[in-house]
Scaffold this motif. Structure first.
Motif, short mmCIF file in Angstrom:
data_model
loop_
_atom_site.label_atom_id
_atom_site.label_comp_id
_atom_site.label_asym_id
_atom_site.label_seq_id
_atom_site.Cartn_x
_atom_site.Cartn_y
_atom_site.Cartn_z
N VAL A 47 -4.40 -7.82 -4.64
CA VAL A 47 -5.64 -7.46 -5.33
C VAL A 47 -5.90 -5.96 -5.26
N VAL A 48 -5.97 -5.42 -4.06
CA VAL A 48 -6.28 -3.99 -3.90
C VAL A 48 -5.15 -3.11 -4.44
N PRO A 49 -3.87 -3.38 -4.11
CA PRO A 49 -2.81 -2.55 -4.67
C PRO A 49 -2.79 -2.57 -6.20
N ALA A 50 -3.04 -3.74 -6.81
CA ALA A 50 -3.02 -3.82 -8.27
C ALA A 50 -4.14 -3.01 -8.88
N ALA A 51 -5.34 -3.10 -8.31
CA ALA A 51 -6.46 -2.32 -8.84
C ALA A 51 -6.20 -0.83 -8.71
N THR A 52 -5.64 -0.42 -7.58
CA THR A 52 -5.35 1.01 -7.38
C THR A 52 -4.25 1.47 -8.33
N LEU A 53 -3.22 0.64 -8.49
CA LEU A 53 -2.11 1.00 -9.36
C LEU A 53 -2.57 1.10 -10.82
N ALA A 54 -3.44 0.20 -11.25
CA ALA A 54 -3.94 0.24 -12.62
C ALA A 54 -4.69 1.54 -12.89
N ALA A 55 -5.41 2.03 -11.90
CA ALA A 55 -6.17 3.27 -12.07
C ALA A 55 -5.27 4.50 -12.20
N LEU A 56 -3.98 4.37 -11.83
CA LEU A 56 -3.05 5.51 -11.91
C LEU A 56 -2.40 5.64 -13.28
N ARG A 57 -2.65 4.71 -14.21
CA ARG A 57 -1.97 4.72 -15.51
C ARG A 57 -2.36 5.93 -16.35
N ARG A 58 -1.37 6.55 -16.96
CA ARG A 58 -1.60 7.63 -17.92
C ARG A 58 -1.74 7.03 -19.32
N ASP A 59 -2.40 7.77 -20.19
CA ASP A 59 -2.68 7.24 -21.53
C ASP A 59 -1.43 6.91 -22.32
N ASP A 60 -0.35 7.67 -22.11
CA ASP A 60 0.86 7.46 -22.90
C ASP A 60 1.84 6.48 -22.26
N ASP A 107 0.83 -1.21 0.00
CA ASP A 107 0.00 0.00 0.00
C ASP A 107 0.86 1.26 0.00
N GLY A 108 2.00 1.21 0.72
CA GLY A 108 2.90 2.36 0.75
C GLY A 108 3.55 2.61 -0.60
N VAL A 109 3.88 1.53 -1.31
CA VAL A 109 4.47 1.67 -2.65
C VAL A 109 3.48 2.35 -3.60
N VAL A 110 2.23 1.89 -3.58
CA VAL A 110 1.22 2.49 -4.46
C VAL A 110 0.98 3.94 -4.08
N ALA A 111 0.95 4.23 -2.77
CA ALA A 111 0.75 5.61 -2.34
C ALA A 111 1.90 6.50 -2.80
N ALA A 112 3.13 5.96 -2.79
CA ALA A 112 4.29 6.74 -3.25
C ALA A 112 4.17 7.06 -4.73
N VAL A 113 3.70 6.11 -5.54
CA VAL A 113 3.51 6.36 -6.97
C VAL A 113 2.40 7.39 -7.19
N ARG A 114 1.34 7.31 -6.40
CA ARG A 114 0.26 8.29 -6.52
C ARG A 114 0.76 9.70 -6.22
N ASN A 115 1.63 9.81 -5.22
CA ASN A 115 2.14 11.13 -4.84
C ASN A 115 3.08 11.70 -5.90
N ARG A 116 3.80 10.84 -6.61
CA ARG A 116 4.70 11.32 -7.68
C ARG A 116 4.58 10.36 -8.85
N PRO A 117 3.55 10.54 -9.67
CA PRO A 117 3.31 9.59 -10.75
C PRO A 117 4.27 9.79 -11.91
N GLU A 118 5.08 8.78 -12.16
CA GLU A 118 6.00 8.75 -13.29
C GLU A 118 5.96 7.34 -13.85
N GLU A 119 6.18 7.21 -15.16
CA GLU A 119 6.06 5.90 -15.78
C GLU A 119 7.07 4.90 -15.22
N ALA A 120 8.32 5.35 -14.99
CA ALA A 120 9.33 4.44 -14.46
C ALA A 120 8.94 3.95 -13.06
#
Length: 408
Positions: A363-376, A328-341
């Motif tokens: 399950v929950v981290p994957a669903a949350t992480l998928a929702a953070l994807r940018r179109d490019d 959950d912390g990893v996903v939250a870190a990506v949400r706070n600074r979303p970058e493709e890498a």
């Protein structure tokens, strides 16, 4: 007539002594004992300890074993049969009391401890001591004073008490006295009793402090306690509302200081979580103690930014609850600074979690992480494996709910 009657009168007790010697001829074997380990660490930390347990389950035997292992003379005082003056001192009138005052003479057992310079003072049957005696014991436990004598630093204090339901004319401990002890619950081990009665009693290797760990142990203990109390200031002092709870462990600045010392000693000795849990809960109570243990667990968790920087070198916690917190912390870190890498690195970490643990944790981290994807952003190859695992886990959850077997 039994054969014993044929033995000359002068030899009957000699024969009885031989039989007693045979009964006492027992062997020992090394066996882990978390109870004794917790007691040893608390005694080593120079904290008064109170053992709670039903009568006849081996509290006194444990103290005898500990005293022998630490090479300390054991002095037993039955608190319930003493008067308050036996602990506060008896007044002795001198030649000129108006000038010299009236000194308080200590009892003989205190004098012996001072002469020895070290020892283990065992205050037995504490819960059957009346309130006046408990009040007199406050100074003994806190200030190490008995009358006009101060007990030397080499003296350690351990007490024992029976629950009020099994104590003859028992009293609840007063809150001031209870808050000065580390409370340890003492229980018998069925296998130990059976094997011991069969002739083999256990012996325990006492914990040793690692000198190289002392500075880090102190820093860790301070960070653990101060971190929790900074976030939960209402835990600093909580006097229980009912009389029974006040006679046990509860949080106060004094007991938090004891908890800090116990964490440092447990860390320096490399003890198990079971022992640390008993010590912490015995100092500040179950609720605050469990919060502190949870806070300590979080202190050891890896930094999400470190994991995202090098997913290939990541090591995730084994325990499911801690692993869930990390993901959950990893996903939250990506949400706070979303970058493709960073997004791709998070998927790599979820893939690692899937390979090394229960699939439902992703399950929950994957669903949350998928929702953070940018179109490019390109979809990583690992997402197919994760999508399959997530779908399978979700179908299992729905099936479980339909059959009324919820509560995984």
């Amino acid at each position: 007539m039994p054969a014993f009657s044929n033995v000359p009168d002068g030899s009957r007790l000699d024969v009885a002594a031989q039989l007693l010697a045979l009964l006492g001829d027992t062997a020992t074997e090394l066996r882990d004992d978390p109870q004794l380990e917790a007691l040893t660490l608390a005694v080593s930390a120079d904290l008064p300890v109170l053992l709670w347990g039903e009568p006849g389950i081996g509290k006194t035997a444990a103290l005898t074993q500990l005293a022998e292992a630490l090479s300390l003379p054991l002095t037993t005082v039955i608190a319930s049969v003493h008067e308050p003056s036996d602990f506060s001192g008896l007044p002795v009138v001198g030649d000129d009391p108006a000038t010299q005052g009236v000194p308080m003479a200590p009892p003989d057992w205190a004098v012996r401890l001072v002469r020895a310079g070290r020892g283990l003072l065992f205050l037995d049957e504490l819960s059957t001591a009346p309130p006046a005696v408990q009040a007199a014991l406050l100074r003994v436990v806190l200030e190490r004073r008995v009358g006009a004598l101060r007990l030397p630093p080499g003296v350690r204090i351990v007490a024992a008490a029976n629950p009020r339901t099994s104590a003859a004319d028992g009293w609840e401990l007063s809150p001031p006295l209870a808050n000065r002890f580390v409370h340890l619950q003492w229980k018998h081990d069925h296998d130990v009793v059976v094997r011991g009665l069969g002739g083999t009693w256990p012996t325990t290797a006492l914990p040793l402090l690692d000198p190289a760990l002392l500075p880090d142990a102190v820093a860790f203990a301070r960070r653990a306690v101060c971190g929790l109390l900074a976030a939960r200031p209402n835990l600093v002092h909580q006097l229980p509302k009912n009389e029974t709870s006040r006679g046990g462990p509860w949080p106060s600045p004094r007991s938090w200081e004891m908890a800090l010392r116990l964490i440092a000693f447990a860390t320096a000795a490399g003890t198990s979580r079971e022992v640390l849990s008993a010590l912490v809960r015995g100092a500040v109570g179950d609720g605050p103690g469990l919060e502190l243990l949870a806070s300590i667990d979080r202190m050891d968790l890896p930094d999400p930014e470190v994991l995202l920087a090098d997913p290939a070198a990541a090591v995730l916690p084994e325990r499911g609850d801690l692993r869930q917190v990390v993901l959950d912390g990893v996903v939250a870190a990506v949400r706070n600074r979303p970058e493709e890498a960073r997004w791709n690195a998070a998927w790599a970490l979820l893939s690692l979690a899937l390979d090394t643990g229960a699939p439902d944790l992703v399950v929950v981290p994957a669903a949350t992480l998928a929702a953070l994807r940018r179109d490019d952003w390109q979809v990583p190859a690992t997402i197919d494996r994760l999508a399959g695992a997530v779908s399978l886990s979700q179908r299992a959850d729905r099936a479980l709910a339909r059959t009324g077997g919820g509560g995984r």
